[in-house]
Design an enzyme around this catalytic site. Structure first.
Site, PDB file in Angstrom:
ATOM      1  N   CYS A 117       0.841  -1.211   0.000  1.00 53.51           N
ATOM      2  CA  CYS A 117       0.000   0.000   0.000  1.00 53.51           C
ATOM      3  C   CYS A 117       0.873   1.257   0.000  1.00 53.51           C
ATOM      4  O   CYS A 117       1.986   1.249   0.527  1.00 53.51           O
ATOM      5  CB  CYS A 117      -0.911  -0.001   1.226  1.00 53.51           C
ATOM      6  SG  CYS A 117      -2.196  -1.259   1.133  1.00 53.51           S
ATOM      7  N   CYS A 198      -3.232  -0.169  -3.368  1.00 52.80           N
ATOM      8  CA  CYS A 198      -4.043   0.196  -2.199  1.00 52.80           C
ATOM      9  C   CYS A 198      -3.425   1.392  -1.475  1.00 52.80           C
ATOM     10  O   CYS A 198      -2.280   1.757  -1.740  1.00 52.80           O
ATOM     11  CB  CYS A 198      -4.178  -1.011  -1.262  1.00 52.80           C
ATOM     12  SG  CYS A 198      -2.610  -1.779  -0.837  1.00 52.80           S
TER      13      CYS A 198
END
Ligand code: APR
Length: 300
Positions: A117, A198
């Protein structure tokens, strides 16, 4: 004793003539069938506008695959021969203008990778700068730093209708036909990268480019934005970077950026924008230390 072939030359010649004619008819009909099936004479492949398959493609793909694993051991063990075989299976025996993204499904499975992420960096019209930046900082990951992007970047390939192996003479150029072996591959790889992303997703755009900041048909708009998952991507953060020597044609408040904001928000993604993100400008300043924008007092 000699057989009747030798004793009756007239009949023998006639029979040989008939057999020869039959053989010629069979050969002619198989060539006609080959034309009908492929639309091309068998030994005269269609000429496309793009370059042919890269020489030594197999060795390059397998070599880069091992190289990637040595650079990023965290990716785990990839079977490099399988990666090559899946590429080959996706395109060989097919019309290079009829290769769909789905044809690369198995390749995408053997190449699957988790993207941490907050690391994704997308881009449009900043190919050179974005990769200079990721090389310099190693803080972000572009598609070209992922396994698929790294292994296939800059390579060309396509197959031949109904025949095994690659076409080394010519392949369709990017826009030559809709579903070609190269554009479908990059769409598949870009979609997978966006889907896996993400947290905060950053996007580097060119504030000095003419026209739309990201082309309507760009991969960023048509593939990457629609494939991001709004439940996993917390924000799309756009950096508008001007060429240090170039004009400031677009900034966060320009019409083309506001239109892009609407488009991104239309996909239920949070949007933010920053002009001339300082770490990138610092990189530009390494090559242009005397430029006014590189005076520390001028930094925003
Ligand atoms: N003709 C030729 N090449 C093209 C075309 C096209 N119409 N469209 C895309 N490409 C290829 C070329 O290799 C080109 O250098 O994509 C590259 C980038 O095109 P841009 O317009 O600069 O950007 P975009 O289409 O948005 O693609 C970049 O997609 O590759 C992914 O993750 C990457 O975010 C990045 C985005």
């Amino acid at each position: 004793m000699t057989g009747h072939w030798a004793s009756r030359p007239g009949i023998r010649n006639l029979t040989l003539g008939i057999m020869l004619a039959l053989v010629l008819m069979v050969l002619a009909s198989s060539v006609v069938n080959a034309h009908a099936a492929t639309g091309q004479p068998k030994d005269q492949a269609k000429k496309y506008k793009g370059a042919g398959t890269t020489s030594n493609l197999r060795n390059i793909v397998i070599g880069r695959c091992y190289h990637y694993m040595s650079l990023y051991p965290g990716i785990g063990d990839k079977n490099c021969t399988d990666v090559w075989q899946e590429l080959l299976d996706a395109v060989q025996r097919k019309d290079p203008c009829k290769v769909a993204e789905e044809d690369y499904k198995r390749l995408s499975l053997v190449a699957a990778q988790t993207i941490p992420c907050n690391k994704t960096l997308l881009w449009s019209r900043t190919n050179d700068l974005v990769h200079r930046y990721t090389k310099a900082t190693e803080k972000f990951i572009t598609l070209e730093d992922t396994f698929l992007g790294f292994v296939f970047n800059g390579l060309m390939w396509c197959g031949k209708p109904l025949r095994p192996g690659m076409n080394f003479k010519s392949c369709p150029a990017w826009n030559e036909c809709d579903k070609n072996s190269i554009s479908s591959f990059w769409k598949m790889a870009s979609a997978a990268f966006a889907r896996e992303s993400c947290g905060v997703v950053n996007v580097m755009l060119n504030g000095s480019a003419d026209g739309d900041i990201a082309r309507k048909e760009s991969i960023l708009r048509t593939v990457e934005v629609p494939n991001m998952d709004p439940t996993r991507v917390s924000e799309v953060k756009v950096w508008v970077i001007d060429d240090i020597q170039g004009e400031d044609k677009n900034s966060c408040d320009s019409k083309t950026l506001l239109e892009l904001k609407d488009y991104i928000e239309g996909h239920k993604l949070q949007y933010s924008c920053i002009d001339n993100y300082r770490p990138v400008q610092a990189l530009q300043c390494a090559d242009n230390p005397d430029h006014a924008a590189c005076n520390r007092c001028n930094y925003q």
